[in-house]
Design a protein around this motif. Structure first.
Motif, PDB file in Angstrom:
ATOM      1  N   GLY A   8       0.830  -1.205   0.000  1.00  0.00           N
ATOM      2  CA  GLY A   8       0.000   0.000   0.000  1.00  0.00           C
ATOM      3  C   GLY A   8       0.857   1.244   0.000  1.00  0.00           C
ATOM      4  N   SER A   9       0.181   2.392  -0.088  1.00  0.00           N
ATOM      5  CA  SER A   9       0.900   3.669  -0.027  1.00  0.00           C
ATOM      6  C   SER A   9       1.198   4.047   1.425  1.00  0.00           C
ATOM      7  N   VAL A  36       4.773   0.789  -0.975  1.00  0.00           N
ATOM      8  CA  VAL A  36       5.037   0.804  -2.415  1.00  0.00           C
ATOM      9  C   VAL A  36       5.125   2.254  -2.885  1.00  0.00           C
ATOM     10  N   LYS A  41       1.658   9.476  -7.571  1.00  0.00           N
ATOM     11  CA  LYS A  41       1.073  10.219  -6.445  1.00  0.00           C
ATOM     12  C   LYS A  41       2.055  11.253  -5.906  1.00  0.00           C
ATOM     13  N   LEU A  72       7.339  -3.825  -9.456  1.00  0.00           N
ATOM     14  CA  LEU A  72       6.070  -4.538  -9.623  1.00  0.00           C
ATOM     15  C   LEU A  72       5.861  -5.433  -8.396  1.00  0.00           C
ATOM     16  N   LEU A  73       4.664  -5.358  -7.839  1.00  0.00           N
ATOM     17  CA  LEU A  73       4.390  -6.068  -6.580  1.00  0.00           C
ATOM     18  C   LEU A  73       4.711  -7.557  -6.653  1.00  0.00           C
ATOM     19  N   LYS A  87      -5.192  -7.666   1.319  1.00  0.00           N
ATOM     20  CA  LYS A  87      -5.761  -6.331   1.111  1.00  0.00           C
ATOM     21  C   LYS A  87      -6.992  -6.158   1.999  1.00  0.00           C
ATOM     22  N   TYR A  97     -11.413  -1.727  -8.344  1.00  0.00           N
ATOM     23  CA  TYR A  97      -9.970  -1.530  -8.471  1.00  0.00           C
ATOM     24  C   TYR A  97      -9.205  -2.733  -7.908  1.00  0.00           C
ATOM     25  N   MET A 101      -6.701  -5.446  -9.783  1.00  0.00           N
ATOM     26  CA  MET A 101      -5.323  -5.666  -9.327  1.00  0.00           C
ATOM     27  C   MET A 101      -5.085  -7.147  -9.019  1.00  0.00           C
ATOM     28  N   ASN A 105      -2.354  -9.520 -10.798  1.00  0.00           N
ATOM     29  CA  ASN A 105      -1.313 -10.157  -9.979  1.00  0.00           C
ATOM     30  C   ASN A 105      -1.357 -11.688 -10.096  1.00  0.00           C
TER      31      ASN A 105
HETATM   32  O1  PNS Z   1      -2.615   2.126  -0.755  1.00  0.00           O
HETATM   33  P1  PNS Z   1      -2.836   2.092  -2.238  1.00  0.00           P
HETATM   34  O2  PNS Z   1      -2.330   3.372  -2.889  1.00  0.00           O
HETATM   35  O3  PNS Z   1      -4.258   1.778  -2.611  1.00  0.00           O
HETATM   36  O4  PNS Z   1      -1.923   0.877  -2.787  1.00  0.00           O
HETATM   37  C1  PNS Z   1      -1.892   0.527  -4.164  1.00  0.00           C
HETATM   38  C2  PNS Z   1      -0.729  -0.431  -4.437  1.00  0.00           C
HETATM   39  C3  PNS Z   1       0.580   0.193  -4.002  1.00  0.00           C
HETATM   40  C4  PNS Z   1      -0.949  -1.707  -3.659  1.00  0.00           C
HETATM   41  C5  PNS Z   1      -0.710  -0.735  -5.976  1.00  0.00           C
HETATM   42  O5  PNS Z   1      -0.647   0.466  -6.670  1.00  0.00           O
HETATM   43  C6  PNS Z   1       0.467  -1.625  -6.384  1.00  0.00           C
HETATM   44  O6  PNS Z   1       0.448  -2.814  -6.147  1.00  0.00           O
HETATM   45  N1  PNS Z   1       1.498  -1.009  -7.020  1.00  0.00           N
HETATM   46  C7  PNS Z   1       2.712  -1.699  -7.476  1.00  0.00           C
HETATM   47  C8  PNS Z   1       2.744  -1.853  -9.006  1.00  0.00           C
HETATM   48  C9  PNS Z   1       2.020  -3.132  -9.403  1.00  0.00           C
HETATM   49  O7  PNS Z   1       2.479  -4.210  -9.110  1.00  0.00           O
HETATM   50  N2  PNS Z   1       0.817  -3.011 -10.005  1.00  0.00           N
HETATM   51  C10 PNS Z   1      -0.040  -4.150 -10.300  1.00  0.00           C
HETATM   52  C11 PNS Z   1      -0.153  -4.487 -11.751  1.00  0.00           C
HETATM   53  S1  PNS Z   1      -0.899  -3.238 -12.704  1.00  0.00           S
END
Ligand code: PNS
Length: 163
Positions: A8-9, A36, A41, A72-73, A87, A97, A101, A105
């Motif tokens: 997360g942020s 991350v 932002k 990348l996560l 999450k 959203y 994600m 992933n």
């Molecule tokens: O707290 P947030 O801002 O909602 O967190 C979002 C976060 C950081 C979990 C997300 O943006 C993320 O996983 N970013 C890393 C880049 C990535 O792996 N993106 C997924 C494929 S598009």
């Protein structure tokens, strides 16, 4: 060892995040809270500041560690051998959203599962951006962020207002 990553942020960490981290720490052997770095932002706290705040707030929880990452996560998840991405889901608004994600992933790294935890009702409305706005206007945020880091967060957000 079952490792989970909570990405997360965390700009800044709220009681909503704390609740999810604590509950995850009881389900997994180790939990990595991953700050991350999102270049889209404009954060109030630097990644290192966020790591230090989270470390202070979670220091009682022995199996929780904090890290910071700008890639990348799924690459991080694979590197640390985690089996889950955890999450918190607040309400319908988070779902679309987070669902997207989770599917990205899963496609990129099928070995890890995304695990959604429903936010506790008392934290349903909390968000880092809400906390930042309230603090910027000088109002008390002690119900929304961990007590042990509340003053630090407040000081910084007030400083920003005066810049
Ligand atoms: O707290 P947030 O801002 O909602 O967190 C979002 C976060 C950081 C979990 C997300 O943006 C993320 O996983 N970013 C890393 C880049 C990535 O792996 N993106 C997924 C494929 S598009």
């Amino acid at each position: 060892m079952r490792v989970a990553v909570i990405p997360g942020s965390f700009d800044p960490i709220t009681n909503g995040h704390m609740d999810i981290i604590h509950r995850a720490s009881m389900l997994f052997d180790r939990v990595v809270v991953l700050v991350v770095v999102n270049t889209d932002k404009n954060p109030a706290f630097t990644p290192i500041e966020r790591v230090l705040l989270i470390e202070k707030a979670t220091k009682e929880w022995d199996n929780v560690i904090i890290d910071c990452y700008d890639g990348l996560l799924v690459d991080y998840v694979e590197r640390v051998g985690a089996c889950a991405i955890v999450k918190g889901l607040r309400a319908v608004s988070d779902f679309e959203y987070e669902f997207q994600m989770a599917l990205y992933n899963k496609k990129l790294y099928p070995k890890a599962e995304t695990v959604f935890m429903t936010t506790s009702p008392k934290n349903m409305y909390l968000s880092s951006s809400g906390v930042k706005q309230i603090a910027a206007f000088g109002r008390d945020i002690s119900d929304f962020v961990p007590k042990v880091i509340c003053d630090e967060i407040m000081q910084r957000l007030n400083q920003k207002k005066g810049e």
